[in-house]
Design a protein around this motif. Sequence first.
Motif, PDB file in Angstrom:
ATOM      1  N   GLU A   1       0.832  -1.209   0.000  1.00 20.30           N
ATOM      2  CA  GLU A   1       0.000   0.000   0.000  1.00 20.30           C
ATOM      3  C   GLU A   1       0.865   1.258   0.000  1.00 20.30           C
ATOM      4  OE1 GLU A   1      -2.641  -0.250   3.345  1.00 20.30           O
ATOM      5  OE2 GLU A   1      -4.095  -1.469   2.250  1.00 20.30           O
ATOM      6  N   ARG A   2       2.039   1.154   0.584  1.00 17.49           N
ATOM      7  CA  ARG A   2       2.959   2.290   0.617  1.00 17.49           C
ATOM      8  C   ARG A   2       3.864   2.330  -0.616  1.00 17.49           C
ATOM      9  NH1 ARG A   2       0.946   1.092   5.118  1.00 17.49           N
ATOM     10  NH2 ARG A   2       0.892   2.420   6.929  1.00 17.49           N
ATOM     11  N   GLY A   3       3.719   1.333  -1.471  1.00 15.65           N
ATOM     12  CA  GLY A   3       4.542   1.273  -2.672  1.00 15.65           C
ATOM     13  C   GLY A   3       5.977   0.858  -2.398  1.00 15.65           C
ATOM     14  N   TRP A   4       6.185   0.174  -1.288  1.00 17.32           N
ATOM     15  CA  TRP A   4       7.528  -0.222  -0.882  1.00 17.32           C
ATOM     16  C   TRP A   4       7.833  -1.642  -1.322  1.00 17.32           C
ATOM     17  CZ3 TRP A   4       8.517   1.461   4.880  1.00 17.32           C
ATOM     18  CH2 TRP A   4       8.456   2.856   4.963  1.00 17.32           C
ATOM     19  N   SER A   5       9.075  -1.872  -1.679  1.00 22.13           N
ATOM     20  CA  SER A   5       9.581  -3.218  -1.922  1.00 22.13           C
ATOM     21  C   SER A   5      10.007  -3.810  -0.573  1.00 22.13           C
ATOM     22  CB  SER A   5      10.790  -3.167  -2.854  1.00 22.13           C
ATOM     23  OG  SER A   5      11.854  -2.458  -2.217  1.00 22.13           O
ATOM     24  N   GLN A   6      10.262  -5.117  -0.577  1.00 21.96           N
ATOM     25  CA  GLN A   6      10.803  -5.722   0.643  1.00 21.96           C
ATOM     26  C   GLN A   6      12.148  -5.090   0.983  1.00 21.96           C
ATOM     27  OE1 GLN A   6      10.989  -9.955   0.048  1.00 21.96           O
ATOM     28  NE2 GLN A   6       8.869 -10.271   0.663  1.00 21.96           N
ATOM     29  N   GLU A   7      12.910  -4.768  -0.041  1.00 22.18           N
ATOM     30  CA  GLU A   7      14.219  -4.141   0.177  1.00 22.18           C
ATOM     31  C   GLU A   7      14.067  -2.804   0.910  1.00 22.18           C
ATOM     32  OE1 GLU A   7      18.273  -3.936   0.263  1.00 22.18           O
ATOM     33  OE2 GLU A   7      17.129  -5.627  -0.499  1.00 22.18           O
ATOM     34  N   ARG A   8      13.098  -2.009   0.487  1.00 23.10           N
ATOM     35  CA  ARG A   8      12.872  -0.704   1.128  1.00 23.10           C
ATOM     36  C   ARG A   8      12.460  -0.878   2.583  1.00 23.10           C
ATOM     37  NH1 ARG A   8      10.263   4.548   0.004  1.00 23.10           N
ATOM     38  NH2 ARG A   8      10.504   5.621   1.992  1.00 23.10           N
TER      39      ARG A   8
END
Length: 76
Positions: A26-33
């Motif tokens: 939902e936040r547009g984050w990857s697992q890396e982020r």
Amino acid sequence: METTLTPEQKTDLQKFGRRLALLRKERGWSQERLALESGLARSYLGGVERGQRNIALLNILRLARSLECEPNELFS
């Protein structure tokens, strides 16, 4: 010592992992982020999201702070 989980516990871990993945996406984050923001390893987060890790309370709190949500939102 390896702990054997009940089917109910496995389901609980999978539900938590799906919720974590949903909030992250939902936040547009990857697992890396999320890994960078929380200080947790990306491979560890992947295991949590797949329901393969029994995440510790302190790590739940780190994730909630990183995602700027209340810890209980990870359990909804």
